[in-house]
Write a protein that holds these residues in place. Structure first.
Motif, PDB file in Angstrom:
ATOM      1  N   GLU A 216       0.822  -1.211   0.000  1.00 56.37           N
ATOM      2  CA  GLU A 216       0.000   0.000   0.000  1.00 56.37           C
ATOM      3  C   GLU A 216       0.859   1.264   0.000  1.00 56.37           C
ATOM      4  N   ASP A 217       1.900   1.273   0.825  1.00 61.29           N
ATOM      5  CA  ASP A 217       2.786   2.440   0.864  1.00 61.29           C
ATOM      6  C   ASP A 217       3.525   2.617  -0.462  1.00 61.29           C
ATOM      7  N   ARG A 220       1.169   4.286  -2.996  1.00 61.73           N
ATOM      8  CA  ARG A 220       1.002   5.719  -2.738  1.00 61.73           C
ATOM      9  C   ARG A 220       2.271   6.498  -3.064  1.00 61.73           C
ATOM     10  N   THR A 232      -5.499   7.182  -2.151  1.00 59.86           N
ATOM     11  CA  THR A 232      -5.880   6.423  -0.967  1.00 59.86           C
ATOM     12  C   THR A 232      -6.687   5.204  -1.420  1.00 59.86           C
ATOM     13  N   VAL A 234      -6.174   1.910  -1.382  1.00 60.30           N
ATOM     14  CA  VAL A 234      -5.424   0.966  -2.209  1.00 60.30           C
ATOM     15  C   VAL A 234      -6.020  -0.425  -2.056  1.00 60.30           C
ATOM     16  N   SER A 235      -6.318  -1.064  -3.178  1.00 63.73           N
ATOM     17  CA  SER A 235      -6.880  -2.421  -3.162  1.00 63.73           C
ATOM     18  C   SER A 235      -6.076  -3.322  -4.088  1.00 63.73           C
ATOM     19  N   TYR A 236      -5.964  -4.589  -3.704  1.00 57.03           N
ATOM     20  CA  TYR A 236      -5.248  -5.583  -4.496  1.00 57.03           C
ATOM     21  C   TYR A 236      -6.165  -6.173  -5.556  1.00 57.03           C
ATOM     22  N   CYS A 252      -2.773  -3.349  -8.493  1.00 57.86           N
ATOM     23  CA  CYS A 252      -3.585  -2.683  -7.473  1.00 57.86           C
ATOM     24  C   CYS A 252      -4.416  -1.572  -8.112  1.00 57.86           C
ATOM     25  N   ALA A 254      -6.366   2.281  -6.859  1.00 63.27           N
ATOM     26  CA  ALA A 254      -6.368   3.304  -5.809  1.00 63.27           C
ATOM     27  C   ALA A 254      -7.255   4.453  -6.244  1.00 63.27           C
TER      28      ALA A 254
END
Length: 316
Positions: A216-217, A220, A232, A234-236, A252, A254
């Motif tokens: 996630e980081d 971003r 923001t 964030v999804s796989y 991903c 976002a």
């Protein structure tokens, strides 16, 4: 059959699995030798980003007999990839000198893997095994010496390890995680261009995951570094092995919290927002301005296509 048929939505290249990796056999040298000597043993022969194929009446054949591979000049050391219906499949390298000798021949060809994957020349269900062969051969070619003491290392465990005879350090092949993401803002998605892309092609932004960083980081950070856009949620989505040389693309999505773009020209040639209509035309190769999205063999295509399909379902 087009690339769109070869790689339908949700099925990019290199993700199908036809092999039983049979890891329990890697430490049994006698068993592996016996499997290699069987008439049903096969091998993929790779040289850098290319694959050696046998030219036949019904098209190129990538899965070679061991004797064919050796006659073409492949290196004798084999890497055990696994079993296919009980038969062993290996990866083999070949030198640039041997490849030069093959080029004038009509019964064999050395073709760039990416192009063959995009065109559907190689059966899609073989691409995962080929990616494994390419990654492993590349790793052995680049890691012949111990990173700890500099001594020449030896291939062990069917090619899945290199041992240092001097300091006893064990070396294992690595896979580099890469995040690739589709960032959206309402009816728009963010795509970028790299200088090496074909003219008019745009794709999802991507970047390597750094040490001690979450997925996630990384999403971003990479989006902000390359485009100046904050995001923001964030999804796989899914992953795709990417043998260039040995990465795992982590797909991903976002949601953007800002829309002003400041392009990092060291990373990207350009970045911009595309609405759904334009993105649809780009994926279909029907854009009036000649713009195109990522090809169907790449996970980026499926990230964009899934967003468009999900939206269509929501609006229906």
């Amino acid at each position: 059959m087009s690339a769109f048929d070869t790689f339908p939505l949700g099925q990019p290249a290199f993700v199908s699995h036809i092999l039983d990796r049979a890891a329990h056999l890697r430490g049994d040298d006698a068993k592996l030798l016996a499997l290699e000597q069987r008439p049903d043993a096969r091998a993929y022969v790779v040289q850098r980003d290319s694959l050696v194929v046998k030219q036949e009446a019904d098209g190129p054949r990538a899965l070679l007999r061991i004797d064919e591979a050796l006659n073409f000049g492949a290196n004798p050391g084999t890497i055990f990839l696994g079993l296919r219906e009980g038969a062993a499949v290996f990866g083999m390298g070949i030198s640039a000198v041997a490849v030069e000798k093959l080029l004038p021949r009509s019964d064999v060809a050395v073709n760039e893997l990416r192009g063959m994957a995009m065109q559907g020349v190689v059966p899609p269900d073989q691409l995962s095994a080929i990616a494994m062969a390419k990654s492993m051969v590349n790793w052995h070619q680049r890691h012949g010496y111990c990173a700890n003491c500099g001594t020449r290392t030896a291939m062990k465990e069917g090619g899945w390890k290199r041992d240092c005879p001097a300091c006893k350090t064990e070396h294992f092949p690595r896979t580099d995680p890469v995040v690739i993401m589709l960032v959206t803002a309402g009816d728009k998605c963010l795509l970028g261009r790299q200088k090496q892309f074909p003219p008019g092609m745009w794709s999802c932004l991507a970047g390597f995951v750094e040490a001690a960083e979450t997925i996630e980081d990384a999403v971003r950070r990479e989006i902000f570094e390359e485009s100046g856009v904050r995001c923001t949620d964030v999804s796989y989505y899914m992953t795709q092995p990417w043998p260039y040389p040995s990465s795992l693309m982590i797909g991903c999505t976002a949601r953007a919290t800002s829309e002003d773009i400041v392009v990092d020209r060291a990373e990207l040639e350009d970045a911009r927002w595309f609405d759904r209509t334009e993105a649809t035309l780009m994926l279909k190769r029907q854009h009036p301005g000649g713009l195109a999205g990522p090809p169907p063999f790449a996970i980026a295509h499926h990230l964009v296509g899934r967003w468009l399909q999900t939206d269509a379902g929501t609006r229906a």
